[in-house]
Design a protein around this motif. Sequence first.
Motif, PDB file in Angstrom:
ATOM      1  N   TYR A 288     -22.681  22.250 -21.456  1.00 11.86           N
ATOM      2  CA  TYR A 288     -22.941  23.654 -21.106  1.00 11.86           C
ATOM      3  C   TYR A 288     -22.445  24.606 -22.198  1.00 11.86           C
ATOM      4  CZ  TYR A 288     -24.184  21.694 -16.637  1.00 11.86           C
ATOM      5  OH  TYR A 288     -24.799  20.954 -15.645  1.00 11.86           O
ATOM      6  N   ARG A 338     -18.142  28.144 -15.178  1.00 12.80           N
ATOM      7  CA  ARG A 338     -19.564  27.880 -15.448  1.00 12.80           C
ATOM      8  C   ARG A 338     -19.731  26.819 -16.525  1.00 12.80           C
ATOM      9  NH1 ARG A 338     -23.565  26.213 -15.372  1.00 12.80           N
ATOM     10  NH2 ARG A 338     -25.679  27.108 -15.217  1.00 12.80           N
ATOM     11  N   PRO A 342     -19.334  22.331 -13.776  1.00  9.15           N
ATOM     12  CA  PRO A 342     -20.432  21.391 -13.553  1.00  9.15           C
ATOM     13  C   PRO A 342     -20.346  20.143 -14.425  1.00  9.15           C
ATOM     14  CG  PRO A 342     -21.259  23.625 -13.754  1.00  9.15           C
ATOM     15  CD  PRO A 342     -19.821  23.657 -14.167  1.00  9.15           C
ATOM     16  N   PRO A 346     -19.717  17.253 -11.458  1.00  8.07           N
ATOM     17  CA  PRO A 346     -21.141  17.482 -11.208  1.00  8.07           C
ATOM     18  C   PRO A 346     -21.526  17.416  -9.729  1.00  8.07           C
ATOM     19  CG  PRO A 346     -20.769  15.328 -12.234  1.00  8.07           C
ATOM     20  CD  PRO A 346     -19.488  16.070 -12.309  1.00  8.07           C
ATOM     21  N   TYR A 348     -20.095  18.827  -7.368  1.00  9.72           N
ATOM     22  CA  TYR A 348     -19.862  20.149  -6.776  1.00  9.72           C
ATOM     23  C   TYR A 348     -20.545  21.252  -7.587  1.00  9.72           C
ATOM     24  CZ  TYR A 348     -16.291  17.529  -4.286  1.00  9.72           C
ATOM     25  OH  TYR A 348     -15.636  16.603  -3.521  1.00  9.72           O
ATOM     26  N   TYR A 349     -21.664  20.921  -8.186  1.00  6.62           N
ATOM     27  CA  TYR A 349     -22.341  21.858  -9.085  1.00  6.62           C
ATOM     28  C   TYR A 349     -22.590  23.207  -8.411  1.00  6.62           C
ATOM     29  CZ  TYR A 349     -25.923  23.891 -12.109  1.00  6.62           C
ATOM     30  OH  TYR A 349     -26.631  24.742 -12.904  1.00  6.62           O
ATOM     31  N   VAL A 353     -20.833  26.742  -9.469  1.00 11.99           N
ATOM     32  CA  VAL A 353     -21.642  27.787 -10.089  1.00 11.99           C
ATOM     33  C   VAL A 353     -21.589  29.067  -9.254  1.00 11.99           C
ATOM     34  CG1 VAL A 353     -24.001  28.456 -10.661  1.00 11.99           C
ATOM     35  CG2 VAL A 353     -23.151  26.220 -11.341  1.00 11.99           C
TER      36      VAL A 353
END
Length: 383
Positions: A288, A338, A342, A346, A348-349, A353
């Motif tokens: 990210y 952010r 993630p 992942p 609990y994406y 977010v």
Amino acid sequence: MSHGFRPFFLLAASYAVAALVALVAGLVLGVWPAAALPPVRWHGHEMLFGFVAAAIAGFLLTAVPTWTNRPPVAGGALAVLAAIWLAGRVVMMPGLGLQNTPVVLLDALFFPALGVAVGASLVPARNYRNWLFLAILVLFTAADLVFLCTHLGWLEPLPFDPLRLVANLVMLMIALIGGRIVPLFTRNALLRNRMTVGIAQRPWLERATFAALIGVVLLDIVRADGAAAGVLAAIAAALLATRLAHWHGHRTLQITIAWILHVGYAWLVLALALKSVWLLAAEPWAAYWLHALTAGAFGTMVLGVMTRVALGHSGRPLVVPPAITVAYLLVIGGALLRVAGPALLPTYYLPLVTVAMVCWTSAFLIFVAVYLPILIKPRVDGA
């Protein structure tokens, strides 16, 4: 309206909140129009051509009169500029059905109008040092036209992403402007606290840094996301970090309005370093990197500059209230969530977010609440 920072800083902060809320609401409620731009593309466009564009306008319209010793754009001319920006946001709204009509090209009028407004001072004053900003505004306009014409079906998709180009150009602007204001504001803040420091210019470092950054911009046009782009991102990150290390950021820990600018600049280093790791090693925790640039560097630097410039140009002491310190922490925390959330968790994406969005938008809501009186009232010193 007497200076560009007054309407445009308010518009930038308000739209930072409104655009994200509209995106999440449309997705959660399942009412995103099928014929509209895909949500991710709309979000990217509006963060750059809405939020960031307003912040850039507020800064340039306020800085150019200082650079050229000429009167600022004010009154009716400033109102027209704000109206053009607002028209762009209206035609880009997903629910109005204007995105698929030629009227959407109204959005591409803002940067040319801003270029005329600031060029009217820069060109007669022969302020050659800052003509680069006029060239960048031209590139912003070209990228927006490519984006919009491709969406309308008038143009085949090009090999590069116009939104990535604009993000890279904003990165270049932050590196350039930050290189001027961060050491200057730091030295002034330390002097007010009776600390004298020397921040020497290193021409070789300046040239090498901008050569590397321009290389990042160009390589993302001709061959994005390859190994060469990863190597160049690493070089640019190292040069930016070296530059930042000479600005005495560690001395500003007790000066909130100063350390936030160092953090904003540090996000540039982190974003490019993560990009390098992602492209060269494909490590999931670096995936990210683009949000480190946008939510991190853009969000933090915009908030830091707006709070500092608005106080200075309204004749107020350069000290932010505790609420703005909270806003600084929220925009940093939102960006960290952010970027790292993630990638590390992942599963609990969506919750991560969502929390990141709440933190990030809350920072700009606090700015609006605290700075609205400052932005709409006359200078307190009567100047």
